[in-house]
Structure formats: structure tokens, C-alpha cells
Design a protein around this motif. Structure first.
Motif, PDB file in Angstrom:
ATOM      1  N   SER A 271      29.875  26.746 -57.029  1.00  0.00           N
ATOM      2  CA  SER A 271      29.465  27.611 -55.889  1.00  0.00           C
ATOM      3  C   SER A 271      28.009  27.504 -55.635  1.00  0.00           C
ATOM      4  O   SER A 271      27.461  27.722 -54.422  1.00  0.00           O
ATOM      5  N   LEU A 272      27.361  27.335 -56.636  1.00  0.00           N
ATOM      6  CA  LEU A 272      25.755  27.040 -56.524  1.00  0.00           C
ATOM      7  C   LEU A 272      25.324  25.928 -55.604  1.00  0.00           C
ATOM      8  O   LEU A 272      24.642  25.901 -54.447  1.00  0.00           O
ATOM      9  N   LYS A 273      26.083  24.760 -55.819  1.00  0.00           N
ATOM     10  CA  LYS A 273      25.838  23.633 -54.758  1.00  0.00           C
ATOM     11  C   LYS A 273      26.302  23.971 -53.341  1.00  0.00           C
ATOM     12  O   LYS A 273      25.722  23.595 -52.372  1.00  0.00           O
ATOM     13  N   HIS A 274      27.334  24.622 -53.424  1.00  0.00           N
ATOM     14  CA  HIS A 274      27.759  25.038 -51.823  1.00  0.00           C
ATOM     15  C   HIS A 274      26.773  25.842 -51.339  1.00  0.00           C
ATOM     16  O   HIS A 274      26.503  25.853 -50.186  1.00  0.00           O
ATOM     17  N   ALA A 275      26.270  26.917 -51.983  1.00  0.00           N
ATOM     18  CA  ALA A 275      25.257  27.897 -51.530  1.00  0.00           C
ATOM     19  C   ALA A 275      24.172  27.091 -51.152  1.00  0.00           C
ATOM     20  O   ALA A 275      23.487  27.392 -50.082  1.00  0.00           O
ATOM     21  N   ILE A 276      23.346  26.088 -51.715  1.00  0.00           N
ATOM     22  CA  ILE A 276      22.210  25.436 -51.652  1.00  0.00           C
ATOM     23  C   ILE A 276      22.757  24.490 -50.368  1.00  0.00           C
ATOM     24  O   ILE A 276      21.686  24.373 -49.525  1.00  0.00           O
ATOM     25  N   LYS A 277      23.605  23.852 -50.226  1.00  0.00           N
ATOM     26  CA  LYS A 277      24.153  22.975 -49.024  1.00  0.00           C
ATOM     27  C   LYS A 277      24.255  23.894 -47.917  1.00  0.00           C
ATOM     28  O   LYS A 277      23.738  23.143 -46.829  1.00  0.00           O
TER      29      LYS A 277
END
Length: 604
Positions: free
Chosen positions: A465-471
């Protein structure tokens, strides 16, 4: 005259005896292995491989020279079968190699093999070998004070052993689990497990294992400051191994006995045991050797001989470092500060006290947060590929069918029917295997008690979820909370009520979550909430709603006159690039909430 089928039955019976564990002596095991060598034909490759793994596990390792020979044997055999990986034979040899590396104090190398072994076991989907690999790794990490991974490994192994009805191995693992709880600072909880375990060993006529558990009970009693009761346990263990003519175990226990006598003020008796042990224990027995000299130092300081006390600490320190025994080093640095202070060497005493404080804080942090950097080396179970054993089974059935068609074409109609039945059996078998795969996956991802995501699964989902949010530059937040004064619940009402409080807490929080949110149990009484697409205001509102709902819940039936509350820390994504950074901020918020009086939320 012995028929082949009779030999096969005897071989399988001997394999079962050795696999199930039990009370067989070293001499009996050697006889079983020799009998297997005579019974198994050279061309029976499968059984020959099984025999090889048993030989590896039962190498003579009574002293350092024999341990080094055992390591050499395991390394040679593992390298021979490395090309077969993943396979049961290679995995057994890999774990065996790790075990003997651990026995020779090569802990880093042992951990590498254990990590590879855990990964390979999951690839093979062999629950017994999964449990074996986790139990070995967890036991070593527990000894080194790495309790986060150790407890996760040992708890998972315990569930697997119990589900497989492997009583002997479940008891061995439970012994390590109880010891881990004691080392972590819960000797009372460990004691309840150990007493049941000791009785189980006695009921099953396993006196050596019962006496080993008796020693762990003594450790727990000593940590509970019940020194007189602990002394009785130490003395019974000492006498048992003395009667069995095992001087190594006898003198190792005499070291612990001496430490307990010092706490009882019986210093001269303690020195008598230590002086006898000193003639036998060398630095190769690093754990006993280090504590022996630590207790010498404690005794000589009490007898106003600080210089002797300091000399023994110098001998103890390298032995503690060999085994990475942080708990022992904490005691050593504290003792050194006391000795140097007695010698009026205040600057050196301050330095020793600084080392003590640094290690103690590190240990406390590990115990409180249960999140350690070893998470970086953990394998990702979602990426493990399954070996397709059904294809092999189908191929065997095809060969049988073709042979039958070749022998008699007139039986084609019957063979068609048989093929249909075989396909049906294979389909049923595939369905059963699929259900097993789902069950093991759920076991690997779910907390057994609360049915929430376990730490491994929760962190994996949070990272995704964090990687998706950053991207995509969208909001992201997390909430870290734990139950206030939860230890009091276990102490006052028992662990059964404590478990029910955790289950109820999980139900309350789950009912408050959105479909996209993730909630997991990441420690004993610690929980983590992952909030995709939630900004800091929304996260704070959710956290306050959880705190309020918990405080207003009906707890009377579980903890009369003691409502349960939680403290929570909230943080949201700003410029962080890793989950570890967000977890640290959330923990800071949690500690602030604790400092503010608990039952509240703090945002960082």
C-alpha cells in the motif's frame, strides 16, 4: 529366511521410531542405524537417502573435535545433494549442517542455512520440515536474544507439530517456547508451560528431557526470586547427572547452582561448586564458562576481593561474546561497574555502566516493540513456488495404463474405465492438496488467536500500500496501538482471560474499519492499522474512534471493575520512503500517548 516385504516392514518401523523421537539412548540409535544399513539394498535409493539424513543428525558430537568432524560430514553431504534442491533429502542435510555450525559457535553461518531451510521447506509444502526449520531457527535466535523472530518461528512450529500429532517434537519445541518467554521477561508464564511439559515427559518415560525441563523451571523460579525453591530444582538436576556419570552436565548445572547460592548469601558453598567446575569447564563450553567466571566475580566482590572479581570478568567477557549472549553481557557490565566502583576507579566504572545501559536499552526496545531489523532478511512466503507433485502422480498412472494396453488389447474397455477411475482419484487428490495449500497459506498469514493478519502479512500488505501511495502521490497513514496495562490482566485473571480480551479487542477494531483498511496483530498486545488513501485528519479521527469504542465497550464479564483502554500513535505519509520510517514515527506517537496518561491518541 527373511522375505523382502518383511525387511521393508522392519525398515519402515525403524524409520518411524527415529522420526518420532522419544527415549531411545545413543547406543540404541546406533544399533538401529547399523540394522538399517544391513537391511536397505544399495539400489533402494529413496531409503538410502533417508538413512543418510538420519546418519547426519546422529553424528557423535560430544567434544569440539567430534563437532568439527560432524560439520565436515554435513557440509560434504549437503553439497552432493545441493543440485536436487528443493528436496526432502537436501533440506534435511541443510538443516543438519546449520545445527552443527551452531554447535561450533558459527552462528551467522548457521542462520544462513536456517533461512535457506525455511524457504525450501515452504517450497516443498512439507509441514513437518517447515516446523523443524522454524523450530531450529527460533531456538538459536531465542538464545541470542532476538525474541521477535524467535517467538514467531516457535509459535508457528508449535501449531504445526500439534496439528501433526508429533508429541515428542511438540514438547521439545514447547520447551524452547517457554524458555523464550522466560528470557523475554515473563518467567511466570514460562513456568506454567514448563510444569506441564515436565509432567508430560515423566508420563512418557523421558527422564533426560524431564530433567532438562526441571533445570528450566529452576531458571524461572530464580527469576521470580523464589531462590529456595530454585535451589531444590538445581540440586536435583545436579544429583541426576552425577548419578548418570555425566560430568559435563553435572558441572554446567553446578555453575547455575552456585549463582543461586550467591543470591541466598551462601557464598562459601557457591565458591566450592565453582572451584570444582573450574577444573572441568573450558572456554569451548562458552555459556557455562562465561557464567562460571561471572559468578566467581560476584562471590569475590562479596568477600571484599575486588581485584580477583575483576580478573574473572575479563575471562567471562570473550566467552559471552563468542555466543552473542546479550543477556549475559548485560549482567557482566553491571557487575564490572560495581567492582570498579569498589576499587574507586570511577571513570572505568562509568564506562562499564554506559555499556550496561546501552545494551539494556537495546534489549528493552526489542522486548517492547517486537520489531527488529531481522525483518529485512525474512523471505517472502507469497513468492514461494509449489512443486507440482500431481504431475508426477499422473505420469506414473499413465505408464501403468500404457503397460496394461500393451499386454492385452482385448482389455481396452476395462482399461478405459480404470483410467476414468484414476483421473477421478487424481482429481480428488488435487482437491485435497488444494485445501491443504489454502490451510497452510492461511496459517502463514493469520494470527492464530485473533484471526487478524499476523505481523508478516500485515507488514507485507502495508509495504504494498505504501509503494502504491508513493507512486501515485495519494494519502497514506498508519495507527500503532496497544492495550494499556495488559500484563495486569494476565497477572490478575490469567492468560485465558488475557486471550479473550485480545479476541474482543480485535472484534471491536475490525467492526470500525473500512473495507480497504488492514488491521493486524504485530506483537503480544500490539496492533497495527494500515489506512490506504487516508490523510492525517481522517487517520486521527479513526484512531480516536477506536480509543473511544474500546473504552466504552462492556468489559465487566471479562475484567470486573477494570475497563480496558488502549493508547495509540498516528502518523501519515509525508516524505518517508520506507515502512520502517513510518513505524518509528507511529511508535513515537504511541510512547507520547503512554506518557500522557494512556487511553488517548497522539499524532506525529
Amino acid at each position: 529366511m527373511c522375505f523382502a516385504w518383511q525387511s521393508d516392514d522392519r525398515v519402515d518401523a525403524l524409520f518411524k521410531i527415529l522420526d518420532d523421537g522419544g527415549s531411545a539412548t545413543t547406543q540404541e540409535i546406533g544399533g538401529y542405524l547399523m540394522e538399517l544399513e544391513n537391511l536397505i539394498p544399495a539400489d533402494d535409493i529413496k531409503r538410502q537417502k533417508k538413512l543418510l539424513t538420519l546418519k547426519c543428525w546422529n553424528q557423535d558430537s560430544d567434544n569440539e573435535a567430534k563437532k568439527n568432524l560432524a560439520v565436515k560430514f554435513a557440509i560434504e553431504q549437503e553439497s552432493i545433494y545441493a543440485s536436487e534442491a528443493p528436496s526432502d533429502t537436501h533440506l534435511e542435510l541443510l538443516l543438519c549442517k546449520g545445527f552443527y555450525l551452531q554447535e561450533t559457535k558459527l552462528f551467522d553461518a548457521a542462520l544462513v542455512d536456517y533461512n535457506k531451510g525455511v524457504k525450501e521447506a515452504y517450497q516443498l509444502e512439507n509441514p513437518k520440515l517447515i516446523a523443524d526449520a522454524l523450530s531450529l531457527r527460533g531456538s538459536m535466535l531465542s538464545f541470542q536474544g532476538e525474541f521477535a523472530t524467535a517467538l514467531e518461528d516457535l509459535i508457528t512450529a508449535q501449531h504445526l507439530y500439534e496439528n501433526l500429532n508429533l508429541t515428542y517434537w511438540a514438547n521439545n519445541n514447547l520447551h524452547q517456547l517457554a524458555t523464550s518467554y522466560r528470557r523475554l521477561g515473563d518467567p511466570q508464564g514460562a513456568l506454567s508451560y514448563l510444569l506441564k511439559l515436565e509432567q508430560s515427559y515423566l508420563d512418557n518415560h523421558n527422564p533426560d528431557e524431564a530433567m532438562d525441563t526441571n533445570l528450566q523451571i529452576a531458571f524461572a523460579l530464580e527469576e521470580l526470586e523464589q531462590h529456595s525453591q530454585a535451589l531444590e530444582k538445581y540440586q536435583s538436576s545436579y544429583q541426576y547427572w552425577k548419578n548418570k556419570n555425566n560430568p559435563l552436565f553435572q558441572h554446567i548445572i553446578s555453575v547455575h547452582l552456585a549463582g543461586n547460592l550467591i543470591k541466598l548469601g551462601r557464598v562459601d558453598e557457591a565458591l566450592s561448586y565453582l572451584l570444582t567446575a573450574k577444573e572441568y569447564l573450558k572456554i569451548e563450553e562458552d555459556n557455562a564458562f562465561s557464567f562460571m567466571h561471572l559468578h566467581f566475580s560476584q562471590a569475590y566482590l562479596i568477600k571484599n576481593e575486588p581485584q580477583k572479581a575483576l580478573e574473572h570478568l575479563a575471562l567471562a567477557e570473550p566467552a559471552f561474546k563468542i555466543s552473542n549472549n546479550h543477556r549475559g553481557l548485560i549482567e557482566l557490565y553491571n557487575q564490572r561497574a560495581l567492582v570498579l566502583a569498589d576499587l574507586n576507579q570511577w571513570q572505568q566504572a562509568y564506562l562499564a555502566l554506559s555499556h550496561y545501559t546501552e545494551l539494556h536499552l537495546e534489549q528493552d526496545k526489542s522486548s517492547m516493540s517486537m520489531r527488529t531489523t531481522e525483518m529485512r532478511t525474512r523471505f517472502d512466503v507469497n513468492k514461494i513456488e509449489k512443486e507440482n507433485s500431481l504431475l508426477i502422480e499422473k505420469q506414473k498412472q499413465k505408464e501403468i495404463t500404457l503397460q496394461a494396453l500393451t499386454r492385452n488389447e482385448s482389455l481396452q474397455n476395462i482399461i478405459i474405465v480404470l483410467v476414468g477411475l484414476i483421473l477421478l482419484i487424481v482429481s480428488v487428490f488435487a482437491y485435497v492438496q488444494l485445501k491443504r495449500k489454502v490451510r497452510f497459506k492461511q496459517l502463514a498469514l493469520t494470527d492464530e488467536l485473533t484471526k487478524l493478519a499476523n505481523r508478516r502479512h500485515c507488514y507485507a500488505k502495508a509495504n504494498t500500500s505504501l509503494k502504491h501511495a508513493i507512486k501515485h502521490r495519494i494519502p497514506f497513514a498508519i495507527i500503532s496501538f496497544d492495550i494499556d496495562h495488559f500484563k495486569r490482566v494476565n497477572d490478575q485473571w490469567g492468560h485465558d482471560v488475557g486471550d479473550k480480551v485480545l479476541i474482543t479487542m480485535a472484534g471491536i477494531c475490525t467492526n470500525l474499519m473500512r473495507k480497504s483498511d488492514i488491521i493486524g496483530r504485530v506483537g503480544g498486545e500490539e496492533f497495527l492499522v494500515v489506512l490506504p488513501n487516508a490523510n492525517k485528519e481522517q487517520a486521527l479521527e479513526i484512531a480516536e474512534r477506536i480509543v473511544t469504542s474500546v473504552a466504552q465497550a462492556q468489559w465487566q464479564h471479562l475484567t470486573p471493575d477494570t475497563p480496558q483502554t488502549i493508547s495509540a500513535g498516528v502518523t501519515s505519509l509525508t516524505n518517508e520512503t520506507s515502512l520502517a520510517q513510518l513505524l518509528l514515527k507511529a511508535d513515537q506517537g504511541l510512547y507520547s500517548a503512554k506518557s500522557a496518561g494512556r487511553n488517548c491518541v497522539r499524532q506525529v
